[in-house]
Design a protein around this motif. Structure first.
Motif, PDB file in Angstrom:
ATOM      1  N   GLY A 136       0.792  -1.226   0.000  1.00  0.00           N
ATOM      2  CA  GLY A 136       0.000   0.000   0.000  1.00  0.00           C
ATOM      3  C   GLY A 136       0.824   1.274   0.000  1.00  0.00           C
ATOM      4  O   GLY A 136       0.280   2.366   0.058  1.00  0.00           O
ATOM      5  N   LEU A 137       2.140   1.141  -0.082  1.00  0.00           N
ATOM      6  CA  LEU A 137       2.988   2.334  -0.119  1.00  0.00           C
ATOM      7  C   LEU A 137       3.029   2.936  -1.520  1.00  0.00           C
ATOM      8  O   LEU A 137       3.099   2.198  -2.507  1.00  0.00           O
ATOM      9  N   PRO A 138       3.015   4.240  -1.615  1.00  0.00           N
ATOM     10  CA  PRO A 138       3.192   4.871  -2.927  1.00  0.00           C
ATOM     11  C   PRO A 138       4.596   4.538  -3.454  1.00  0.00           C
ATOM     12  O   PRO A 138       5.534   4.336  -2.689  1.00  0.00           O
ATOM     13  N   ARG A 139       4.738   4.485  -4.755  1.00  0.00           N
ATOM     14  CA  ARG A 139       5.996   4.111  -5.387  1.00  0.00           C
ATOM     15  C   ARG A 139       7.166   4.970  -4.911  1.00  0.00           C
ATOM     16  O   ARG A 139       8.275   4.483  -4.744  1.00  0.00           O
ATOM     17  N   ARG A 140       6.933   6.247  -4.651  1.00  0.00           N
ATOM     18  CA  ARG A 140       8.024   7.135  -4.231  1.00  0.00           C
ATOM     19  C   ARG A 140       8.677   6.648  -2.934  1.00  0.00           C
ATOM     20  O   ARG A 140       9.866   6.840  -2.719  1.00  0.00           O
ATOM     21  N   LEU A 141       7.888   6.014  -2.061  1.00  0.00           N
ATOM     22  CA  LEU A 141       8.449   5.465  -0.831  1.00  0.00           C
ATOM     23  C   LEU A 141       8.887   4.017  -1.008  1.00  0.00           C
ATOM     24  O   LEU A 141       9.888   3.591  -0.425  1.00  0.00           O
ATOM     25  N   LYS A 142       8.139   3.262  -1.771  1.00  0.00           N
ATOM     26  CA  LYS A 142       8.447   1.841  -1.944  1.00  0.00           C
ATOM     27  C   LYS A 142       9.819   1.646  -2.578  1.00  0.00           C
ATOM     28  O   LYS A 142      10.497   0.665  -2.319  1.00  0.00           O
ATOM     29  N   ASN A 143      10.252   2.572  -3.406  1.00  0.00           N
ATOM     30  CA  ASN A 143      11.538   2.449  -4.075  1.00  0.00           C
ATOM     31  C   ASN A 143      12.713   2.857  -3.201  1.00  0.00           C
ATOM     32  O   ASN A 143      13.857   2.711  -3.607  1.00  0.00           O
ATOM     33  N   ARG A 144      12.442   3.366  -2.015  1.00  0.00           N
ATOM     34  CA  ARG A 144      13.526   3.705  -1.077  1.00  0.00           C
ATOM     35  C   ARG A 144      14.042   2.438  -0.403  1.00  0.00           C
ATOM     36  O   ARG A 144      13.257   1.579  -0.009  1.00  0.00           O
ATOM     37  N   ARG A 145      15.324   2.343  -0.262  1.00  0.00           N
ATOM     38  CA  ARG A 145      15.915   1.170   0.399  1.00  0.00           C
ATOM     39  C   ARG A 145      15.410   1.020   1.829  1.00  0.00           C
ATOM     40  O   ARG A 145      15.200  -0.092   2.303  1.00  0.00           O
ATOM     41  N   SER A 146      15.182   2.112   2.533  1.00  0.00           N
ATOM     42  CA  SER A 146      14.739   2.052   3.936  1.00  0.00           C
ATOM     43  C   SER A 146      13.288   1.584   4.080  1.00  0.00           C
ATOM     44  O   SER A 146      12.841   1.322   5.193  1.00  0.00           O
ATOM     45  N   SER A 147      12.545   1.476   2.987  1.00  0.00           N
ATOM     46  CA  SER A 147      11.165   0.993   3.038  1.00  0.00           C
ATOM     47  C   SER A 147      11.079  -0.527   2.984  1.00  0.00           C
ATOM     48  O   SER A 147       9.999  -1.091   3.086  1.00  0.00           O
TER      49      SER A 147
END
Length: 140
Positions: free
Chosen positions: A106-117
């Motif tokens: 359910g995370l938006p792509r901008r956050l999902k693509n972060r390594r820390s996510s």
């Protein structure tokens, strides 16, 4: 050590995989306020200005719409995506293993693509490449 050993038989070969319990990795991801506040907990109908439906995130896919239509109003969904890259190897308990990573769908792509996510939730022992290609681990 929080990782629980799970024995898996694959083509007659016993493999011991190690995974974090579900509640531990979910709580670790939810501890990040940016992730927790950005999760879409239910279906979101995204459309262009001319009314065309947009299919670019998991939470606006048909499956999320089906979940929303078949559950009581106000129900929240927490989808988890798991991923393992057979080209990456790490040393875990003196064995070469492939890390298994997880994040929330359910995370938006901008956050999902972060390594820390993403969080490492388990390890699959390194095997013959042909065997790894067909190994399947199902989580209920």
């Amino acid at each position: 050590d929080l990782y629980i050993p799970i024995n898996v038989w694959n083509f007659g070969q016993k493999l011991t995989c190690h995974f974090l319990p579900f509640t531990i990795y979910v709580s670790r991801l939810l501890a990040d306020p940016e992730i927790c506040n950005a999760i879409n907990w239910t279906y979101v109908n995204l459309q262009t200005a001319d009314g065309q439906r947009i299919f670019d995130e998991v939470y606006n896919a048909e499956f999320y719409r089906f979940l929303k239509e078949t559950h009581p109003e106000g129900t929240k969904f927490l989808g988890v995506e798991m991923y393992s890259d057979s080209t990456r190897l790490v040393l875990f308990q003196n064995r070469m293993c492939h890390p298994v990573r997880a994040t929330f769908s359910g995370l938006p792509r901008r956050l999902k693509n972060r390594r820390s996510s993403w969080i490492t939730i388990g390890f699959i022992p390194a095997m013959n490449a042909g065997i790894l290609g067909v190994l399947r681990i199902f989580v209920w």
